[in-house]
Design a protein around this motif. Structure first.
Motif, PDB file in Angstrom:
ATOM      1  N   MET A  87       0.853  -1.187   0.000  1.00 48.73           N
ATOM      2  CA  MET A  87       0.000   0.000   0.000  1.00 48.73           C
ATOM      3  C   MET A  87       0.888   1.236   0.000  1.00 48.73           C
ATOM      4  SD  MET A  87      -3.205  -0.656  -0.161  1.00 48.73           S
ATOM      5  CE  MET A  87      -3.764   1.018   0.125  1.00 48.73           C
ATOM      6  N   GLN A  88       0.592   2.156  -0.877  1.00 45.59           N
ATOM      7  CA  GLN A  88       1.276   3.451  -0.908  1.00 45.59           C
ATOM      8  C   GLN A  88       0.257   4.512  -0.540  1.00 45.59           C
ATOM      9  OE1 GLN A  88       4.510   3.860  -1.262  1.00 45.59           O
ATOM     10  NE2 GLN A  88       4.856   1.687  -1.664  1.00 45.59           N
ATOM     11  N   GLN A  89       0.590   5.337   0.443  1.00 46.61           N
ATOM     12  CA  GLN A  89      -0.365   6.325   0.937  1.00 46.61           C
ATOM     13  C   GLN A  89       0.227   7.718   1.060  1.00 46.61           C
ATOM     14  OE1 GLN A  89      -2.982   4.921   4.027  1.00 46.61           O
ATOM     15  NE2 GLN A  89      -2.375   2.817   3.638  1.00 46.61           N
ATOM     16  N   PHE A  90       1.349   7.968   0.386  1.00 49.95           N
ATOM     17  CA  PHE A  90       1.898   9.319   0.415  1.00 49.95           C
ATOM     18  C   PHE A  90       0.932  10.251  -0.322  1.00 49.95           C
ATOM     19  CE2 PHE A  90       3.952   7.040  -3.087  1.00 49.95           C
ATOM     20  CZ  PHE A  90       3.651   7.863  -4.172  1.00 49.95           C
ATOM     21  N   ASP A  91       1.104  11.537  -0.136  1.00 53.47           N
ATOM     22  CA  ASP A  91       0.171  12.526  -0.667  1.00 53.47           C
ATOM     23  C   ASP A  91       0.353  12.714  -2.173  1.00 53.47           C
ATOM     24  OD1 ASP A  91      -1.805  14.479  -0.641  1.00 53.47           O
ATOM     25  OD2 ASP A  91      -0.350  16.087  -0.305  1.00 53.47           O
ATOM     26  N   SER A  92      -0.631  12.244  -2.946  1.00 59.37           N
ATOM     27  CA  SER A  92      -0.634  12.446  -4.401  1.00 59.37           C
ATOM     28  C   SER A  92      -2.048  12.243  -4.923  1.00 59.37           C
ATOM     29  CB  SER A  92       0.326  11.478  -5.092  1.00 59.37           C
ATOM     30  OG  SER A  92      -0.275  10.209  -5.229  1.00 59.37           O
ATOM     31  N   ASP A  93      -2.248  12.523  -6.198  1.00 54.68           N
ATOM     32  CA  ASP A  93      -3.580  12.359  -6.791  1.00 54.68           C
ATOM     33  C   ASP A  93      -3.907  10.914  -7.160  1.00 54.68           C
ATOM     34  OD1 ASP A  93      -1.854  12.137  -8.936  1.00 54.68           O
ATOM     35  OD2 ASP A  93      -2.970  13.483 -10.248  1.00 54.68           O
ATOM     36  N   PHE A  94      -2.969   9.976  -6.995  1.00 53.47           N
ATOM     37  CA  PHE A  94      -3.240   8.576  -7.325  1.00 53.47           C
ATOM     38  C   PHE A  94      -3.151   7.640  -6.116  1.00 53.47           C
ATOM     39  CE2 PHE A  94       1.229   9.403  -8.241  1.00 53.47           C
ATOM     40  CZ  PHE A  94       1.867   8.376  -7.572  1.00 53.47           C
ATOM     41  N   THR A  95      -2.940   8.202  -4.935  1.00 52.69           N
ATOM     42  CA  THR A  95      -2.888   7.386  -3.723  1.00 52.69           C
ATOM     43  C   THR A  95      -4.136   7.641  -2.890  1.00 52.69           C
ATOM     44  OG1 THR A  95      -1.627   9.126  -2.619  1.00 52.69           O
ATOM     45  CG2 THR A  95      -0.372   7.315  -3.596  1.00 52.69           C
ATOM     46  N   PRO A  96      -4.524   6.678  -2.057  1.00 50.63           N
ATOM     47  CA  PRO A  96      -3.837   5.403  -1.815  1.00 50.63           C
ATOM     48  C   PRO A  96      -3.949   4.477  -3.028  1.00 50.63           C
ATOM     49  CG  PRO A  96      -5.913   5.454  -0.626  1.00 50.63           C
ATOM     50  CD  PRO A  96      -5.747   6.799  -1.269  1.00 50.63           C
ATOM     51  N   CYS A  97      -2.927   3.661  -3.187  1.00 50.90           N
ATOM     52  CA  CYS A  97      -2.923   2.678  -4.271  1.00 50.90           C
ATOM     53  C   CYS A  97      -2.099   1.475  -3.846  1.00 50.90           C
ATOM     54  CB  CYS A  97      -2.363   3.292  -5.556  1.00 50.90           C
ATOM     55  SG  CYS A  97      -0.587   3.628  -5.531  1.00 50.90           S
ATOM     56  N   VAL A  98      -2.249   0.391  -4.588  1.00 49.15           N
ATOM     57  CA  VAL A  98      -1.422  -0.793  -4.385  1.00 49.15           C
ATOM     58  C   VAL A  98      -0.301  -0.740  -5.418  1.00 49.15           C
ATOM     59  CG1 VAL A  98      -1.334  -3.319  -4.357  1.00 49.15           C
ATOM     60  CG2 VAL A  98      -3.376  -2.128  -3.523  1.00 49.15           C
ATOM     61  N   ASP A  99       0.914  -0.825  -4.919  1.00 46.23           N
ATOM     62  CA  ASP A  99       2.127  -0.727  -5.730  1.00 46.23           C
ATOM     63  C   ASP A  99       2.762  -2.104  -5.843  1.00 46.23           C
ATOM     64  OD1 ASP A  99       4.668   0.664  -6.704  1.00 46.23           O
ATOM     65  OD2 ASP A  99       5.415  -0.184  -4.831  1.00 46.23           O
ATOM     66  N   ILE A 100       3.322  -2.402  -6.997  1.00 45.94           N
ATOM     67  CA  ILE A 100       4.128  -3.612  -7.145  1.00 45.94           C
ATOM     68  C   ILE A 100       5.587  -3.180  -7.228  1.00 45.94           C
ATOM     69  CG2 ILE A 100       3.884  -3.689  -9.681  1.00 45.94           C
ATOM     70  CD1 ILE A 100       3.840  -6.813  -9.354  1.00 45.94           C
ATOM     71  N   GLY A 101       6.443  -3.901  -6.514  1.00 42.71           N
ATOM     72  CA  GLY A 101       7.856  -3.539  -6.499  1.00 42.71           C
ATOM     73  C   GLY A 101       8.744  -4.741  -6.240  1.00 42.71           C
ATOM     74  N   HIS A 135      -0.389  -0.296  -9.413  1.00 42.61           N
ATOM     75  CA  HIS A 135       0.512   0.756  -9.873  1.00 42.61           C
ATOM     76  C   HIS A 135       1.963   0.335  -9.640  1.00 42.61           C
ATOM     77  CE1 HIS A 135      -3.232   3.025  -9.345  1.00 42.61           C
ATOM     78  NE2 HIS A 135      -2.717   3.880 -10.203  1.00 42.61           N
ATOM     79  N   SER A 136       2.862   1.027 -10.287  1.00 39.93           N
ATOM     80  CA  SER A 136       4.281   0.878 -10.007  1.00 39.93           C
ATOM     81  C   SER A 136       4.940   2.208 -10.313  1.00 39.93           C
ATOM     82  CB  SER A 136       4.907  -0.232 -10.849  1.00 39.93           C
ATOM     83  OG  SER A 136       6.214  -0.524 -10.376  1.00 39.93           O
TER      84      SER A 136
END
Length: 181
Positions: A87-101, A135-136
């Motif tokens: 989970m990525q929850q930093f401040d942006s227009d596409f978060t929160p989102c699930v990131d693959i890394g 997302h990535s």
């Protein structure tokens, strides 16, 4: 089922994905101290920061059923790094989102393991977790990770300035990719 595969949540042809254990601290600390592996990160995490990362991943797994999974090479039962979802929850227009890394020991680079593992994680996200978009992101200069994103079928969404990297002009210009499952 093969006894050696029982400890894994899921496997690909060459990789086993599992939950984090205390035994991973030393190997993950070594991985995090490799300047080449960490080239596109702002600092080399200490052992304490590595332990905190592992605890965050353990909590994410308990809460969501996913994390950046520790990955073993099945043939040798050797820890090679992590590949997974977070989970990525930093401040942006596409978060929160699930990131693959992914982060893999450099001696395993160039063997298609990040691509193989990421594809398996996308299948897990779709089939087991019922997620519909992943997302990535990476600094624009991290061409190897961007190549993996493309190989697993992700498409470019946009460039953005990562708020957690504001103080690092070498890394703060990032690309965002995504895939619908």
């Amino acid at each position: 089922m093969d006894n050696s595969k029982r400890k894994y949540l899921f496997t690909s042809s060459r990789l086993g994905f599992r939950t984090w254990a205390h035994r991973d601290i030393q190997q993950m600390t070594l991985l995090n101290s490799d300047k080449k592996v960490m080239e596109f990160f702002p600092f080399l995490p200490s052992e304490k920061e590595t332990v905190e990362f592992i605890h965050r991943m353990q909590n994410q797994f308990l809460e969501n059923g996913f994390c950046y999974f520790p990955v073993d090479l099945l043939e040798t039962d050797t820890f090679i790094g992590f590949i997974g979802l977070s989970m990525q929850q930093f401040d942006s227009d596409f978060t929160p989102c699930v990131d693959i890394g992914w982060r893999i020991h450099k001696k395993y680079w160039g063997q298609g393991l990040a691509t193989e593992g990421a594809l398996e994680c996308l299948a897990y996200a779709k089939n087991d977790l019922q997620l519909n978009r992943i997302h990535s992101m990476a600094p624009k200069t991290n061409l190897k990770s961007i190549k993996v994103m493309e190989k697993i079928g992700m498409t470019y969404v946009k460039d953005f300035e990562h708020p957690k990297l504001k103080e690092n002009p070498r890394l703060n210009k990032c690309v965002l990719f995504a895939i619908n499952l």
